[in-house]
Scaffold this motif. Structure first.
Motif, short mmCIF file in Angstrom:
data_model
loop_
_atom_site.label_atom_id
_atom_site.label_comp_id
_atom_site.label_asym_id
_atom_site.label_seq_id
_atom_site.Cartn_x
_atom_site.Cartn_y
_atom_site.Cartn_z
N ALA A 108 20.68 16.08 -13.64
CA ALA A 108 19.27 16.24 -13.99
C ALA A 108 19.13 16.29 -15.51
O ALA A 108 20.04 16.72 -16.23
CB ALA A 108 18.72 17.52 -13.36
N ASN A 118 18.22 14.59 -9.49
CA ASN A 118 18.67 14.39 -8.12
C ASN A 118 18.48 15.70 -7.37
O ASN A 118 18.69 16.79 -7.93
CB ASN A 118 20.15 14.00 -8.10
CG ASN A 118 20.40 12.60 -8.61
OD1 ASN A 118 20.15 11.62 -7.92
ND2 ASN A 118 20.91 12.50 -9.83
N THR A 151 9.64 7.94 -7.21
CA THR A 151 10.72 8.35 -6.32
C THR A 151 10.67 7.50 -5.05
O THR A 151 9.62 6.92 -4.72
CB THR A 151 10.61 9.84 -5.94
OG1 THR A 151 11.65 10.19 -5.02
CG2 THR A 151 9.27 10.16 -5.29
N PRO A 178 16.25 10.37 -5.82
CA PRO A 178 16.02 10.98 -7.13
C PRO A 178 14.60 10.73 -7.63
O PRO A 178 13.88 9.86 -7.12
CB PRO A 178 17.06 10.32 -8.02
CG PRO A 178 17.37 9.02 -7.34
CD PRO A 178 17.23 9.28 -5.87
#
Length: 603
Positions: A108, A118, A151, A178
């Motif tokens: 991240a 993620n 996403t 993600p």
């Protein structure tokens, strides 16, 4: 008329907020609608597709729990698990923050310009409820009011910027999608009836998004038709998330999306039609991760039928899932018309040379490399090239050899093997035995001996004979000085030795990783060296010299015998003997000897 009933709340709900941009902190609120008494939660220790225990819980802090207004005691059970002393069936809310300061695609990131994560880095797993419906609320703050979000999760209630509520059927789906946040460029296209979206963060003003979309569309259509002909892809939509940085490269596959990193200079530029090496590499990465939508995300090792997020998940099959994907990524670029035969063979040449210049290929099998990924491939050090072989590069050469061997016999090819595996394994878990069965079914004979030699031993691959049988000639070339000396170095005012390859002249002279090679003494004359090419410049026709090396504050004089300049001959049975020698690694070049035969292979 009565209003429609409100949907039932999800069993598991996350609210994720980019809380403190300068401290790189996400704030998460997890609501468990129906917890059990002594509810256990944990954060994964690894992310599927990247085989290393990364200990994501190290970034989690300030974990608290409550039911209503009542604080709930939390007990930490180990490095990544907690237990809440809660009542059953009364909503339990856990709050915590996660520091997001990893620029890779695996964890991240959060700063004032961009957010990415993620689910394995931010979303605690609720034990016993992994199969329940999960929802994710991507929130905004005053500091991120202008941001958008992207996403692969299914939207429930989102705004025009993509912020809001998304749903996943279970925890696996939640953490396999993600999220990209920020002020990114976005574009769309359709491939074989499937809508695709591409978002790019960090691009320079010269970025040619139209060209990237057009080329990616060709890759996607070629891949879908490879697997399904005129049939349908196994996903309803697909998302590419690309972060353009000053210098970087990488990707991680997901079920209907991928996260990518590239250097800004590698992006296509407006008013430029030339395809540079950097852009070709980016297209190969896009092709690689997209091919994974079939080969590893769906067709996958039997050991990955269900992920265990708490510990290593071992398999010997990464040579197939990563290596065969590495074979097809560039091959599909050729079939999509994005590169020509010469460029494709140049890419194959690079892969062959990478393997030939790795002494570890005589030490470790590619099956062992797959199994040991957790402790070797993702934890490389100075000795890695001497002790290991990459399941990416050698795995792609195993695929190359298998494809060419099948084509030489004339009954089938690797394309048909892959499609048949997909059908017979129903796009799900598979074993090596499944592969052997399909090979025998399509070719009419067993390939057990070949896989035993190519995958489960260190026997050299029969590259010469198989390439020549399919119209490609392979020629040994004189290696560069790094390969001739058995070194991997950095060159900046002096030569910094990173790796000393097994059996090479540098190892025999006593050089070691970490040494700084300052100069040479040739027949009493001293010369300063800043690049390896300086050795050739000042050594002339001499066959030995004294290397002046700094190590741990001491100056050393090391006797270095220089290798022969002529290339090492290649045998028809393989590229070299499997016995380690002091000979410098082979360097090869490929060229087209029979255009018709090459065309039958590459088209």
């Amino acid at each position: 008329m009565p209003s429609p009933p409100k949907p039932e709340p999800a069993a598991i709900h996350y609210r994720i907020e980019p809380w403190d941009l300068h401290a790189h902190l996400f704030r998460i609120a997890l609501t468990i609608t129906h917890p059990k008494a002594l509810q256990e939660v944990s954060l994964p220790t690894w992310i599927p597709g990247s085989y290393l225990v990364r200990e994501f819980s190290k970034n989690l802090q300030e974990l608290k729990a409550r039911q209503g207004k009542q604080e709930v005691k939390l007990t930490q059970l180990d490095k990544h698990r907690w237990q809440a002393d809660c009542s059953a069936h009364k909503p339990l809310v856990l709050t915590y923050v996660v520091c997001a300061y990893d620029t890779s695609v695996r964890t991240a990131w959060l700063d004032a310009s961009r957010g990415f994560f993620n689910g394995t880095s931010l979303c605690l797993r609720v034990h016993g409820q992994e199969k329940q419906r999960h929802t994710l609320d991507i929130a905004s703050t005053s500091a991120t009011a202008a941001w958008s979000a992207a996403t692969g999760l299914s939207p429930l209630k989102i705004d025009k910027k993509g912020l809001g509520l998304y749903v996943a059927t279970n925890y696996d789906e939640l953490v396999d999608c993600p999220v990209e946040m920020g002020l990114f460029w976005t574009g769309r296209f359709t491939a074989c009836g499937v809508p695709h979206r591409f978002v790019v963060a960090g691009a320079a003003p010269s970025f040619d998004g139209k060209r990237l979309l057009g080329d990616t569309q060709k890759i996607c259509e070629t891949a879908i038709r490879f697997w399904h002909g005129e049939g349908k892809a196994p996903f309803k939509s697909y998302l590419f998330m690309l972060n353009a940085v000053g210098d970087g490269y990488g990707g991680l596959e997901h079920r209907n999306s991928t996260a990518l990193i590239c250097g800004r200079r590698d992006l296509p530029r407006m008013d430029e039609t030339r395809t540079g090496d950097g852009y070709t590499t980016l297209l190969g990465l896009i092709s690689h991760e997209y091919f994974h939508s079939w080969n590893v995300k769906r067709l996958r090792p039997a050991e990955f039928a269900e992920y265990d997020y708490a510990r290593e998940n071992y398999t010997e099959l990464l040579w197939f899932f990563e290596g065969f994907t590495s074979y097809y990524d560039d091959l599909l670029l050729r079939r999509a018309g994005l590169i020509d035969d010469a460029v494709y063979l140049k890419l194959v040449t690079k892969t062959i040379n990478q393997v030939l210049q790795t002494p570890g290929r005589t030490v470790q099998t590619v099956a062992q490399s797959s199994f040991d990924a957790w402790i070797k491939y993702y934890r490389q050090d100075e000795n890695t090239p001497n002790a290991t072989v990459s399941y990416y590069t050698k795995g792609s050469l195993v695929a190359l050899c298998l494809d060419l061997a099948l084509r030489r016999e004339g009954k089938t090819n690797l394309d048909e093997v892959m499609r048949t595996l997909w059908t017979q394994c129903q796009g799900g878990p598979m074993t090596q035995e499944d592969m052997l069965a399909v090979l025998k079914e399509l070719s009419g004979r067993s390939f057990g001996t070949e896989l035993a030699q190519w995958v489960h031993s260190t026997t050299e691959l029969p590259l010469v004979e198989l390439l020549e049988a399919n119209g490609v000639s392979l020629k040994a070339e004189t290696p560069q000085w790094a390969q001739r000396l058995g070194l991997r170095v950095g060159e900046n005012h002096s030569i910094h030795i990173k790796t000393v390859l097994r059996g090479g002249p540098a190892e025999k002279a006593g050089m070691a990783p970490g040494d700084e090679w300052l100069g040479i003494d040739v027949n009493g004359q001293g010369w300063r060296t800043s690049k390896l090419e300086d050795v050739a410049l000042y050594a002339g026709s001499e066959t030995s010299l004294t290397a002046l090396v700094a190590r741990d504050g001491r100056l050393l004089r090391l006797q270095l015998d220089l290798p022969a300049r002529s290339p090492t001959a290649l045998s028809k049975k393989g590229s070299r003997s499997t016995t380690p020698t002091t000979t410098v690694p082979d360097t090869v070049s490929l060229s087209i000897a029979n255009a018709a035969a090459v065309g039958r292979w590459l088209n």
